[in-house]
Design a protein around this motif. Structure first.
Motif, PDB file in Angstrom:
ATOM      1  N   CYS A  79      29.763  54.045  69.510  1.00 21.36           N
ATOM      2  CA  CYS A  79      29.498  54.156  68.460  1.00 21.36           C
ATOM      3  C   CYS A  79      30.464  55.344  67.129  1.00 21.36           C
ATOM      4  CB  CYS A  79      28.041  53.728  68.132  1.00 21.36           C
ATOM      5  SG  CYS A  79      26.998  55.021  68.710  1.00 21.36           S
TER       6      CYS A  79
ATOM      7  N   GLU B 217      22.902  43.135  79.752  1.00 20.59           N
ATOM      8  CA  GLU B 217      23.232  41.963  81.053  1.00 20.59           C
ATOM      9  C   GLU B 217      24.352  42.584  81.494  1.00 20.59           C
ATOM     10  OE1 GLU B 217      23.135  41.070  77.676  1.00 20.59           O
ATOM     11  OE2 GLU B 217      24.202  38.829  77.146  1.00 20.59           O
TER      12      GLU B 217
ATOM     13  N   GLY C  92      22.841  47.981  68.855  1.00 18.84           N
ATOM     14  CA  GLY C  92      24.358  46.825  69.858  1.00 18.84           C
ATOM     15  C   GLY C  92      25.330  46.366  68.449  1.00 18.84           C
ATOM     16  N   GLU C  93      25.640  45.281  68.716  1.00 14.88           N
ATOM     17  CA  GLU C  93      26.924  44.696  67.303  1.00 14.88           C
ATOM     18  C   GLU C  93      26.328  44.593  65.930  1.00 14.88           C
ATOM     19  OE1 GLU C  93      29.829  42.309  68.367  1.00 14.88           O
ATOM     20  OE2 GLU C  93      30.188  43.137  70.373  1.00 14.88           O
TER      21      GLU C  93
ATOM     22  N   GLU D 146      35.876  47.000  64.926  1.00 18.63           N
ATOM     23  CA  GLU D 146      34.910  48.350  65.458  1.00 18.63           C
ATOM     24  C   GLU D 146      36.408  47.652  67.501  1.00 18.63           C
ATOM     25  OE1 GLU D 146      30.871  48.061  67.331  1.00 18.63           O
ATOM     26  OE2 GLU D 146      31.643  50.418  67.244  1.00 18.63           O
TER      27      GLU D 146
ATOM     28  N   TRP E 209      25.458  47.833  76.367  1.00 21.37           N
ATOM     29  CA  TRP E 209      26.158  47.839  77.982  1.00 21.37           C
ATOM     30  C   TRP E 209      26.699  49.482  77.950  1.00 21.37           C
ATOM     31  CZ3 TRP E 209      30.432  48.141  76.695  1.00 21.37           C
ATOM     32  CH2 TRP E 209      31.087  47.648  75.776  1.00 21.37           C
TER      33      TRP E 209
ATOM     34  N   THR F 264      18.821  46.962  74.109  1.00 20.75           N
ATOM     35  CA  THR F 264      20.301  47.673  74.388  1.00 20.75           C
ATOM     36  C   THR F 264      20.871  46.740  74.849  1.00 20.75           C
ATOM     37  OG1 THR F 264      18.843  48.487  76.181  1.00 20.75           O
ATOM     38  CG2 THR F 264      18.691  50.210  74.910  1.00 20.75           C
TER      39      THR F 264
ATOM     40  N   GLU G 145      21.001  50.384  65.211  1.00 20.01           N
ATOM     41  CA  GLU G 145      21.863  51.221  65.067  1.00 20.01           C
ATOM     42  C   GLU G 145      23.341  50.370  65.672  1.00 20.01           C
ATOM     43  OE1 GLU G 145      19.324  54.624  66.704  1.00 20.01           O
ATOM     44  OE2 GLU G 145      21.028  54.187  67.607  1.00 20.01           O
ATOM     45  N   LEU G 146      24.140  49.809  64.476  1.00 24.40           N
ATOM     46  CA  LEU G 146      24.707  49.012  64.775  1.00 24.40           C
ATOM     47  C   LEU G 146      26.117  49.204  65.236  1.00 24.40           C
ATOM     48  CD1 LEU G 146      23.418  46.532  62.416  1.00 24.40           C
ATOM     49  CD2 LEU G 146      23.010  46.823  64.626  1.00 24.40           C
TER      50      LEU G 146
ATOM     51  N   GLN H 157      15.889  35.696  62.778  1.00 21.88           N
ATOM     52  CA  GLN H 157      15.475  35.465  64.740  1.00 21.88           C
ATOM     53  C   GLN H 157      13.879  35.655  63.653  1.00 21.88           C
ATOM     54  OE1 GLN H 157      18.674  35.641  67.251  1.00 21.88           O
ATOM     55  NE2 GLN H 157      17.301  37.111  68.264  1.00 21.88           N
TER      56      GLN H 157
ATOM     57  N   THR I  90      24.958  40.532  66.134  1.00 22.53           N
ATOM     58  CA  THR I  90      24.108  40.399  66.726  1.00 22.53           C
ATOM     59  C   THR I  90      22.243  40.949  66.128  1.00 22.53           C
ATOM     60  OG1 THR I  90      24.832  41.456  68.988  1.00 22.53           O
ATOM     61  CG2 THR I  90      22.583  40.884  68.911  1.00 22.53           C
TER      62      THR I  90
ATOM     63  N   LYS J 167      14.325  44.836  77.350  1.00 23.70           N
ATOM     64  CA  LYS J 167      15.763  44.031  77.902  1.00 23.70           C
ATOM     65  C   LYS J 167      17.208  44.592  77.433  1.00 23.70           C
ATOM     66  CE  LYS J 167      18.576  41.313  76.229  1.00 23.70           C
ATOM     67  NZ  LYS J 167      20.383  41.589  77.097  1.00 23.70           N
TER      68      LYS J 167
END
Ligand code: NAD
Length: 521
Positions: free
Chosen positions: A316, A210, A260-261, A415, A183, A181, A282-283, A271, A264, A207
Motif C-alpha cells: 500500500c 481468500e 484492503g481496497e 492504484e 492478501w 485483512t 487502511e485502504l 454494511q 471495499t 477473516k
C-alpha cells in the motif's frame, strides 16, 4: 558473485531461507499439511469445518497448482466465531495487563520458533519473494512484543481537573472485534491488527483474504500454543461478500479493523451502519515520491527502485508515482530504467529473486492491462527483462517504468498494485505539490531534497497521512499509520491502536459542595 555482494543481497534473510534448494524442500514439507486436509476455521480453539461443508481451492501464484482446500465460511460460521469471541471476552478483558503481556510475549516466542515455516508458507501462498517474506514472522513477532509491553498501561487515562470536579479518563476494551485483512503480506498485517486488539483486552474474529489464507492458521496455532485461551482469537475463512460481510453485520462484533481496497471500505461502512460499527480503514494508495534536483541522487534512486519493486509492488505504501524535477528528469529516469531492467524476476523461494509471481491470475491480468492503457494514453512503457530462469506459466509480470505520462492519465491516478512505476516531470515546488495532491488517495508521500526548509514546506503541504523525507518507508511502531482521502479512516500504531480497540470513559467527581440549581423548591 563475490561473497560480500552475495551477503549484501541477502541482508535480512533468515539464514535458514538463504538457499533455494533448501527452501523448495522446506516448502514441500510445510505445504504438505494444506494439501492433505482442508484448512479449517478455528472457532473457540477448535478446528472447524464450515457448517455448509463448503470449501474453496487455494492456488499457487507460482504455477496455478492447487495448494489445498480451505473452508468457505458464511454467516453461520461467523455467528459461531462471534459467539466464541463473546464468551471469551469477559475472562480475557478481566485479565490484568501484566497477564496479557506475558501471554503475548509467549505468542511472539512461538512465532519466532516457527519463523522459517511462516516465511516459506507466506512466500509460497502470496508469490512475494522470500527475500522480503523472510522477515514476515520477525516483524509479526515484533508487533506482538511492542503491544505486549504496552498492555499494562493500555487502560491508563488522563486527569482533567476543573474548579469543582476531578475528571479522570480510563479505557476499557470495546468487546469482540473483527479483523479483515488483504492478501499482500498477510501475516505481518494480521499481527499489526490482532496484537493491539488482544493487548487491549478485546477478543478477535479474523477473516483472512481468500487468495492467501494459509498463514492465518499458523498465527492462530502459535497463539494457542502460547496459552492464549480458546475463543480469544478465532479465524473464519471465506469470501468477502459472504464471510466478510457477515462479520461486518454481526451485532456482537463491536468494531471492524479493515485493510484492503477503498471500494471495499465503502461497502463495509454501509454494511456496518445498522449495527453502528466502529471502523478503522487502511485502504489504497497512489503515493508520490518527489525528487528535487538538489537531492542525493544515489540514495533517491535506491529508494525509488526499492519502494516500487519490493514486495512485487503489492504494497500500500509503494511509491508508484515518481515526480522528478524537469532539470534532472531524463537522466534520473534513464537510471531508473537501467535498474528496472536489472531487477531479477524469479521463483519466490529463490533468495536471489526480487519480484515473484503476482498473487492471482485476475490481479495479474489487471496489472498487465495497465501496459495497454499506458500505450493507449500515449505514454512510453519501459519493461524490465524477465529473469532467464523465471517460470512462464504462473502470474508473472516484469518490473515496468512508464515515462511520457501526464498527471491526469489513468496510469498516474489509479492504484495498479504491481511493480509498475509512472514517472511525471514537474517544474518547481508548487508544481510538485499540485501534482502530488492531485489524486483521490492520500496514504504516504516521499520527498527527496537537501534543502531543509523545502523539506518541511512540502511535507506540510502534502495531503497524505505519512511523509518520509530522504528515506524509504521505515516503520517505527509508536508512530501513527494511516491515510487521508480515499486511503483510509483513522490511524493505528502506538497508542492510536488502543484508542480504536478501547472505549474511553470519563469519571467526574465533585470536590466540594458546589452550587446545584434547586428546581421545584
Ligand atoms: P480487498 O478489499 O479486495 O479485500 C480485502 C479483504 O476484504 C479480504 O479479506 C476480502 O475477502 C474482504 N472483503 C471483500 N469484500 C468484502 C465485503 N463486502 N465485506 C467484508 N469484507 C470484504 O483488498 P485486496 O485486493 O485483498 O488487497 C489489496 C488492497 O489492500 C489494495 O488496495 C491495497 O492498497 C490495500 N492495502 C492497504 C494497506 C494500508 O495500510 N493502507 C495495506 C495493505 C493493503
Amino acid at each position: 558473485m563475490a561473497a560480500d555482494a552475495q551477503a549484501r543481497r541477502h541482508v535480512g534473510l533468515l539464514p535458514q531461507t538463504a538457499d533455494f534448494a533448501v527452501n523448495l524442500e522446506a516448502s514441500r514439507r510445510h505445504l504438505a499439511r494444506f494439501a492433505a486436509a482442508p484448512t479449517l476455521h478455528l472457532i473457540g480453539g477448535v478446528p472447524t469445518a464450515s457448517a455448509s461443508g463448503e470449501t474453496f481451492s487455494d492456488q499457487s501464484p507460482i504455477d496455478g497448482t492447487h495448494l489445498g482446500e480451505v473452508a468457505a465460511g458464511d454467516a453461520a460460521d461467523v455467528a459461531a466465531a462471534a459467539s466464541a469471541a463473546q464468551d471469551a471476552f469477559e475472562e480475557w478483558s478481566a485479565k490484568s495487563g501484566e497477564q496479557r503481556k506475558r501471554i503475548l510475549h509467549t505468542v511472539a516466542d512461538v512465532i519466532m520458533a516457527r519463523a522459517d515455516e511462516i516465511a516459506i508458507v507466506e512466500s509460497a501462498d502470496t508469490g512475494q519473494t522470500i527475500r522480503f517474506m523472510s522477515s514476515a514472522a520477525v516483524r509479526g513477532a515484533e508487533n506482538f512484543r511492542f503491544f505486549a509491553d504496552r498492555a499494562p498501561a493500555a487502560s491508563d487515562g488522563l486527569a482533567l481537573p476543573s474548579e469543582h470536579h476531578l475528571n479522570y479518563t480510563s479505557r476499557r476494551a470495546i468487546g469482540p472485534v473483527g479483523v479483515i485483512t488483504p492478501w499482500n503480506t498477510p501475516f505481518m498485517l494480521s499481527t499489526w491488527k490482532i496484537a493491539p486488539a488482544l493487548a487491549a483486552g478485546c477478543t478477535v474474529v479474523h477473516k483472512p483474504a481468500e487468495w492467501s489464507p494459509l498463514t492465518a492458521n499458523l498465527l492462530a496455532e502459535a497463539a494457542a500454543d502460547a496459552g492464549l485461551p480458546a475463543g480469544v482469537l478465532n479465524v473464519v475463512h471465506g469470501f468477502g461478500d459472504t464471510a466478510g460481510r457477515a462479520l461486518t453485520e454481526h451485532p456482537d462484533i463491536k468494531a471492524i479493523a479493515f485493510v484492503g481496497e477503498s471500494a471495499t471500505g465503502s461497502a463495509i461502512q454501509a454494511q456496518g451502519a445498522p449495527t453502528l460499527k466502529r471502523v478503522h480503514f487502511e485502504l489504497g494508495g497512489k503515493n508520490p515520491v518527489i525528487v528535487f534536483d538538489d537531492a542525493d541522487m544515489e540514495r533517491a534512486l535506491d529508494a525509488v527502485v526499492f519502494m516500487i519493486y519490493s514486495l512485487n509492488g503489492e504494497r500500500c505504501t509503494s511509491s508508484s508515482r515518481l515526480l522528478v524535477q524537469e532539470s534532472i528528469h531524463d537522466e534520473f529516469c534513464a537510471r531508473v530504467a537501467e535498474r528496472t531492467r536489472a531487477v531479477p524476476v524469479g521463483h519466490p523461494l529463490d533468495p536471489d529473486a526480487v519480484i515473484g509471481p503476482l498473487i492471482h491470475p485476475r490481479h495479474c491480468e489487471k496489472v498487465r492491462s495497465y501496459m495497454d492503457i499506458a500505450r493507449a494514453e500515449g505514454a512510453i512503457v519501459v519493461e524490465g527483462t524477465p529473469w532467464a530462469d523465471a517460470p512462464r506459466d504462473g502470474n508473472w509480470t516484469v518490473p515496468t517504468l512508464i515515462t511520457g505520462a501526464s498527471p491526469r492519465m489513468r496510469i498516474a491516478q489509479e492504484e495498479i498494485f504491481g511493480p509498475v512505476l509512472t514517472a511525471l516531470p514537474f517544474s518547481d515546488e508548487a508544481d510538485a505539490i499540485k501534482i502530488a495532491n492531485d489524486t483521490d488517495y492520500g496514504l504516504a508521500a516521499y520527498i527527496w531534497t537537501s534543502e531543509i526548509g523545502r523539506a518541511h514546506r512540502v511535507a506540510q503541504a502534502l495531503d497524505a497521512g505519512m511523509i518520509w523525507v530522504n528515506s524509504q518507508n521505515v516503520r517505527h511502531l509508536p508512530t501513527p499509520f494511516g491515510g487521508t482521502k480515499a486511503s483510509g479512516i483513522g490511524r493505528d500504531g502506538g497508542d492510536w491502536s488502543f484508542d480504536f480497540y478501547m472505549e474511553t470513559k470519563n469519571t467526574s467527581i465533585a470536590l466540594d459542595t458546589h452550587h446545584i440549581a434547586r428546581l421545584g423548591v
